[in-house]
Design a protein around this motif. Structure first.
Motif, PDB file in Angstrom:
ATOM      1  N   MET A 199     -45.209  12.631  75.179  1.00 49.78           N
ATOM      2  CA  MET A 199     -45.139  11.998  73.864  1.00 49.78           C
ATOM      3  C   MET A 199     -45.435  13.007  72.759  1.00 49.78           C
ATOM      4  O   MET A 199     -44.742  13.053  71.749  1.00 49.78           O
ATOM      5  N   ASP A 200     -46.475  13.859  72.983  1.00 52.20           N
ATOM      6  CA  ASP A 200     -46.877  14.837  71.968  1.00 52.20           C
ATOM      7  C   ASP A 200     -45.763  15.795  71.598  1.00 52.20           C
ATOM      8  O   ASP A 200     -45.541  16.099  70.427  1.00 52.20           O
ATOM      9  N   ALA A 201     -45.056  16.269  72.622  1.00 48.87           N
ATOM     10  CA  ALA A 201     -43.963  17.216  72.390  1.00 48.87           C
ATOM     11  C   ALA A 201     -42.875  16.561  71.552  1.00 48.87           C
ATOM     12  O   ALA A 201     -42.337  17.148  70.610  1.00 48.87           O
ATOM     13  N   PHE A 202     -42.592  15.312  71.875  1.00 45.72           N
ATOM     14  CA  PHE A 202     -41.601  14.539  71.123  1.00 45.72           C
ATOM     15  C   PHE A 202     -41.982  14.472  69.653  1.00 45.72           C
ATOM     16  O   PHE A 202     -41.197  14.738  68.764  1.00 45.72           O
ATOM     17  N   VAL A 203     -43.253  14.086  69.442  1.00 45.90           N
ATOM     18  CA  VAL A 203     -43.739  13.881  68.081  1.00 45.90           C
ATOM     19  C   VAL A 203     -43.677  15.184  67.300  1.00 45.90           C
ATOM     20  O   VAL A 203     -43.212  15.213  66.166  1.00 45.90           O
ATOM     21  N   ARG A 204     -44.111  16.313  67.933  1.00 37.74           N
ATOM     22  CA  ARG A 204     -44.079  17.606  67.228  1.00 37.74           C
ATOM     23  C   ARG A 204     -42.656  18.027  66.919  1.00 37.74           C
ATOM     24  O   ARG A 204     -42.352  18.503  65.837  1.00 37.74           O
ATOM     25  N   GLY A 205     -41.765  17.797  67.871  1.00 37.54           N
ATOM     26  CA  GLY A 205     -40.351  18.131  67.671  1.00 37.54           C
ATOM     27  C   GLY A 205     -39.774  17.351  66.513  1.00 37.54           C
ATOM     28  O   GLY A 205     -39.068  17.888  65.654  1.00 37.54           O
ATOM     29  N   PHE A 206     -40.145  16.088  66.473  1.00 42.53           N
ATOM     30  CA  PHE A 206     -39.662  15.242  65.400  1.00 42.53           C
ATOM     31  C   PHE A 206     -40.166  15.735  64.052  1.00 42.53           C
ATOM     32  O   PHE A 206     -39.429  15.798  63.069  1.00 42.53           O
ATOM     33  N   GLU A 207     -41.453  16.115  64.023  1.00 47.49           N
ATOM     34  CA  GLU A 207     -42.037  16.556  62.753  1.00 47.49           C
ATOM     35  C   GLU A 207     -41.339  17.806  62.222  1.00 47.49           C
ATOM     36  O   GLU A 207     -41.105  17.932  61.019  1.00 47.49           O
ATOM     37  N   LYS A 208     -40.968  18.725  63.137  1.00 55.15           N
ATOM     38  CA  LYS A 208     -40.232  19.936  62.741  1.00 55.15           C
ATOM     39  C   LYS A 208     -38.857  19.566  62.166  1.00 55.15           C
ATOM     40  O   LYS A 208     -38.452  20.055  61.110  1.00 55.15           O
ATOM     41  N   ALA A 209     -38.150  18.688  62.883  1.00 59.05           N
ATOM     42  CA  ALA A 209     -36.810  18.288  62.458  1.00 59.05           C
ATOM     43  C   ALA A 209     -36.862  17.599  61.098  1.00 59.05           C
ATOM     44  O   ALA A 209     -36.026  17.848  60.226  1.00 59.05           O
ATOM     45  N   SER A 210     -37.873  16.778  60.932  1.00 56.72           N
ATOM     46  CA  SER A 210     -38.020  16.052  59.676  1.00 56.72           C
ATOM     47  C   SER A 210     -38.167  17.012  58.511  1.00 56.72           C
ATOM     48  O   SER A 210     -37.550  16.845  57.461  1.00 56.72           O
ATOM     49  N   GLU A 211     -38.983  18.056  58.715  1.00 55.69           N
ATOM     50  CA  GLU A 211     -39.226  19.053  57.671  1.00 55.69           C
ATOM     51  C   GLU A 211     -37.917  19.684  57.213  1.00 55.69           C
ATOM     52  O   GLU A 211     -37.654  19.827  56.028  1.00 55.69           O
ATOM     53  N   TRP A 212     -37.075  20.022  58.193  1.00 60.61           N
ATOM     54  CA  TRP A 212     -35.823  20.715  57.897  1.00 60.61           C
ATOM     55  C   TRP A 212     -34.858  19.795  57.139  1.00 60.61           C
ATOM     56  O   TRP A 212     -34.305  20.155  56.105  1.00 60.61           O
ATOM     57  N   ILE A 213     -34.693  18.575  57.648  1.00 57.36           N
ATOM     58  CA  ILE A 213     -33.756  17.647  57.015  1.00 57.36           C
ATOM     59  C   ILE A 213     -34.195  17.324  55.594  1.00 57.36           C
ATOM     60  O   ILE A 213     -33.394  17.282  54.665  1.00 57.36           O
ATOM     61  N   THR A 214     -35.503  17.120  55.432  1.00 58.34           N
ATOM     62  CA  THR A 214     -36.024  16.783  54.115  1.00 58.34           C
ATOM     63  C   THR A 214     -35.713  17.880  53.109  1.00 58.34           C
ATOM     64  O   THR A 214     -35.316  17.615  51.971  1.00 58.34           O
ATOM     65  N   ALA A 215     -35.887  19.133  53.553  1.00 58.45           N
ATOM     66  CA  ALA A 215     -35.642  20.262  52.651  1.00 58.45           C
ATOM     67  C   ALA A 215     -34.195  20.257  52.171  1.00 58.45           C
ATOM     68  O   ALA A 215     -33.900  20.584  51.022  1.00 58.45           O
ATOM     69  N   VAL A 216     -33.277  19.880  53.059  1.00 60.67           N
ATOM     70  CA  VAL A 216     -31.861  19.879  52.683  1.00 60.67           C
ATOM     71  C   VAL A 216     -31.542  18.695  51.749  1.00 60.67           C
ATOM     72  O   VAL A 216     -30.956  18.867  50.689  1.00 60.67           O
ATOM     73  N   VAL A 217     -31.959  17.497  52.173  1.00 59.02           N
ATOM     74  CA  VAL A 217     -31.585  16.307  51.399  1.00 59.02           C
ATOM     75  C   VAL A 217     -32.274  16.276  50.046  1.00 59.02           C
ATOM     76  O   VAL A 217     -31.666  15.985  49.032  1.00 59.02           O
ATOM     77  N   PHE A 218     -33.563  16.593  50.073  1.00 59.72           N
ATOM     78  CA  PHE A 218     -34.300  16.522  48.813  1.00 59.72           C
ATOM     79  C   PHE A 218     -34.312  17.862  48.112  1.00 59.72           C
ATOM     80  O   PHE A 218     -35.333  18.305  47.615  1.00 59.72           O
ATOM     81  N   TYR A 219     -33.149  18.514  48.075  1.00 58.71           N
ATOM     82  CA  TYR A 219     -33.054  19.756  47.338  1.00 58.71           C
ATOM     83  C   TYR A 219     -33.414  19.438  45.891  1.00 58.71           C
ATOM     84  O   TYR A 219     -32.817  18.563  45.265  1.00 58.71           O
ATOM     85  N   SER A 220     -34.432  20.100  45.401  1.00 55.80           N
ATOM     86  CA  SER A 220     -34.950  19.723  44.094  1.00 55.80           C
ATOM     87  C   SER A 220     -34.786  20.837  43.086  1.00 55.80           C
ATOM     88  O   SER A 220     -34.820  22.013  43.432  1.00 55.80           O
ATOM     89  N   VAL A 221     -34.598  20.428  41.861  1.00 50.66           N
ATOM     90  CA  VAL A 221     -34.575  21.403  40.781  1.00 50.66           C
ATOM     91  C   VAL A 221     -35.821  21.175  39.923  1.00 50.66           C
ATOM     92  O   VAL A 221     -36.234  20.033  39.734  1.00 50.66           O
ATOM     93  N   PRO A 222     -36.430  22.238  39.460  1.00 56.07           N
ATOM     94  CA  PRO A 222     -37.615  22.018  38.633  1.00 56.07           C
ATOM     95  C   PRO A 222     -37.228  21.497  37.246  1.00 56.07           C
ATOM     96  O   PRO A 222     -36.374  22.067  36.582  1.00 56.07           O
ATOM     97  N   VAL A 223     -37.804  20.366  36.864  1.00 59.55           N
ATOM     98  CA  VAL A 223     -37.594  19.817  35.525  1.00 59.55           C
ATOM     99  C   VAL A 223     -38.980  19.651  34.914  1.00 59.55           C
ATOM    100  O   VAL A 223     -39.808  18.928  35.464  1.00 59.55           O
ATOM    101  N   ALA A 224     -39.217  20.283  33.804  1.00 64.57           N
ATOM    102  CA  ALA A 224     -40.501  20.175  33.104  1.00 64.57           C
ATOM    103  C   ALA A 224     -41.678  20.260  34.083  1.00 64.57           C
ATOM    104  O   ALA A 224     -42.482  19.339  34.190  1.00 64.57           O
ATOM    105  N   ASP A 225     -41.726  21.335  34.846  1.00 65.07           N
ATOM    106  CA  ASP A 225     -42.841  21.603  35.769  1.00 65.07           C
ATOM    107  C   ASP A 225     -42.908  20.742  37.027  1.00 65.07           C
ATOM    108  O   ASP A 225     -43.802  20.899  37.839  1.00 65.07           O
TER     109      ASP A 225
END
Lengths: 484, 143
Positions: free
Chosen positions: A1-27
């Motif tokens: 279970m632990d390996a699954f959860v850690r794997g998921f957490e890594k994948a989540s980080e990557w996908i989030t970075a792509v989808v929530f590509y952010s531009v800085p607006v007023a800090d």
């Protein structure tokens, strides 16, 4: 279970970075995808000439059956389609998501959440009208509708068949992802958190057993979607509306006990909305978190609930558009606002540990300030909301799977098993990766869906405004008075 | 000629109502409307699957109503020389019967009495008592 959860957490980080590509607006970091949804809401509000507000009474009359023809009696009513869609939409986004918005965005996030809800009514109107217009009726009399179908058939009618097909396939893939994320993991995660919370927290008998609660949820969901025990789904569907009423009444009770704090709470909400007081990142921070959580909660522009709405039987697709516009209203303007007020009037969000506990635990604390046993009521509501949302999204995911794999039973069964596995993982993983993964998948739906909505904007306007004009001219009459 | 609406379901009480109408018909002829309302509310809560298959289910319900409820009653009436008009629709039974009576400009409504007692009576009420309270024309309740 632990390996699954850690794997998921890594994948989540990557996908989030792509989808929530952010531009800085007023800090502050402004995720483009949130802007994408809000701009669509704004566009359709203006494009449909504020029908989200002007058509409100018409929507209520439609739900009450005042325009239902005699040959439509006994078919899926507007009320039933709306109720089914709402029970998929009102979930933990309304309880946990709102709490997250206020801890990050301060009370001002509430104001922007309501604005987002009102704008969302227009997008929802547009997509659900299309859902009905381009649904497919099968030989056995059953119907399938939703973005996969209007992206395919509606775009084809405009000579954009190729693009439509690409969007539909992309949408269906994201729908499967979203059904596993926001419609599943986020729900089981927060329901498990609440159960552990009321039984004494990490030191209680269930502390450290979130995975077991997850497995229990997975079994229950599996019994319904794999085992085909429909009676559980039917009971859930009937109990959830009452839980919704109970939840809103409980919020009102908490607010009532804090009557003296109401003026200052409203003051804090407005001050926060326009000055950024209490928000990480000032006004923009309040605005972004408010918009983000509202969009996640009411799902307007994502196309998800268009699947549920398209089951209604009507000759006028516009009618379901009007009715569907009530969904963000109920979800965001009513239910989310109740949660927000509860958290703000009780001052629960000011607790220094608020950011740390986040989510449903914070709402639970707000409830607790009035009556010590209130968190138990909340837990029951949370578990039921979570469960019904999981069932609804498993249905949406199934429809997407069926679209991609041409009603293949093997594919559907694989999907069902994967869905249950994710239910279990969701409960065990930490909140942040879960919420990020949920958001990523859900917001990706909006990408494909809204491109389609823009392409079909003329069709949408013709239907929505045309129906309204025919009501005004008397061409479409109320039918409830004819027989009396 | 007067028009009489009879509300029927598959109960023995409905049969008695039709038989009562036949007796009256021997005295004075009238146009008969046989009505069955399939109990249904537009304000119930359904699962997405139920909604997806609702249309097919509705068709099946109508078919079953004709076969199991209407046909035996129709045969009974026809045997007595009547030519009943048939109406089958979904809705609240009492309100539906009142609606049909208005549309058909009926002069009289006849129903059988199921005779629910105790809890069931309190919870579900009774079509007959609701009709007696709200119908625009005289109602005969056959025990």
């Amino acid at each position: 279970m632990d390996a699954f959860v850690r794997g998921f957490e890594k994948a989540s980080e990557w996908i989030t970075a792509v989808v929530f590509y952010s531009v800085p607006v007023a800090d502050v970091q402004f995720p483009l995808i949130v802007g994408w949804l809000v701009v669509a809401g704004l566009f359709f509000t203006i494009w449909l000439k504020f029908m989200n507000l002007r058509g409100f009474k018409l929507a209520i009359d439609l739900v009450r059956g005042k325009y239902t023809g005699p040959d439509e009696v006994g078919e899926v009513s507007h009320f039933q389609a709306l109720a089914t869609a709402v029970s998929g939409t009102v979930g933990l986004g309304n309880i946990a998501g709102v709490a997250v918005a206020i801890t990050i965005g301060g009370p001002g996030a509430t104001f922007w959440m309501i604005i987002c809800g009102l704008l969302g009514m227009s997008t929802k109107m547009a997509e659900c009208m299309l859902g009905v217009k381009y649904r497919r009726e099968h030989a056995d009399g059953s119907v399938s509708g939703g973005p996969m179908f209007y992206l395919t058939d509606g775009m084809k009618a405009l000579g954009l068949g190729g693009l439509g097909r690409v969007l539909a396939v992309f949408f269906a893939i994201c729908m499967i992802g979203a059904s596993l994320g926001g419609g599943n993991m986020f729900q089981s995660n927060q329901a498990a958190a609440q159960i552990i919370g009321v039984t004494g927290g990490a030191e209680g008998p269930l502390g450290g057993y979130s995975w077991a609660i997850g497995v229990a949820f997975a079994v229950l969901v599996g019994v319904v979607i794999i085992g085909g025990i429909k009676s559980i789904a039917k009971v859930t569907e009937k109990v959830v509306p009452f839980m919704g009423v109970l939840y809103v009444s409980s919020c009102l009770l908490v607010i009532f006990f804090n009557v003296p704090a109401i003026p200052s709470a409203i003051g804090e909400i407005f001050a926060g909305a326009f000055t950024g007081a209490g928000a990480a990142g000032g006004v923009i921070g309040a605005l972004i978190t408010g918009f983000q959580r509202a969009a996640f909660s009411n799902e307007a522009g994502l196309g998800s609930s268009a699947t549920a709405h398209s089951a209604v039987k009507t000759k006028e697709p516009a009618t379901e558009g009007y009715v569907a516009s009530l969904e963000p209203f109920i979800d965001t303007v009513v239910v989310c606002t109740m949660t927000a007020l509860t958290i703000v009037v009780t001052g629960a969000w000011k607790d220094p540990s608020a950011t740390e506990v986040g989510g449903v635990v914070l709402t639970s604390r707000a409830f607790e300030t009035v009556l010590p046993w209130f968190p138990v009521v909340l837990s029951v509501a949370v578990v039921l909301f979570a469960f019904s949302t999981m069932l609804s999204w498993s249905y949406y995911g199934m429809k997407a799977t069926a679209y991609l794999f041409g009603d293949s039973h093997t594919a559907e069964n694989v999907y069902k098993v994967v869905f249950c596995v994710f239910t279990a993982i969701g409960a065990a993983a930490a909140l942040e990766p879960v919420i990020n993964f949920s958001d990523s998948m859900i917001f990706l739906l909006g990408l494909a869906n809204i491109i389609g909505l823009y392409c079909m904007a003329k069709v949408i306007r013709r239907e929505i405004l045309g129906y309204h004009a025919r009501i005004k001219s008397g061409e479409v009459r109320r039918l409830d008075k004819a027989s009396h | 000629m007067a028009t009489v609406v009879i509300g029927v379901d598959d109960s023995p009480a409905s049969r008695r109502a039709v038989e009562f109408a036949i007796e009256r018909y021997k005295v004075e002829s009238f146009a008969l409307v046989l009505v069955h309302i399939i109990n249904w509310s537009p304000f119930s809560f359904n699962t997405p699957e139920e909604n997806e298959h609702r249309h097919a289910r509705r068709e099946a319900e109508l078919e079953a109503a004709f076969e199991q409820v209407i046909t035996p009653m129709k045969l009974l009436a026809e045997g007595a020389g009547m030519a009943p008009t048939i109406v089958v629709r979904h809705g609240n039974p009492a309100d539906g019967l009142i609606g049909v009576s208005r549309e058909q400009q009926a002069d009289h409504i006849i129903v059988g009495r199921a005779g629910e007692r105790g809890l069931r009576e309190h919870v579900f009420g009774s079509v007959a008592s609701r009709l007696v309270q709200h119908a625009p024309v005289p109602v005969t309740v056959v025990p």
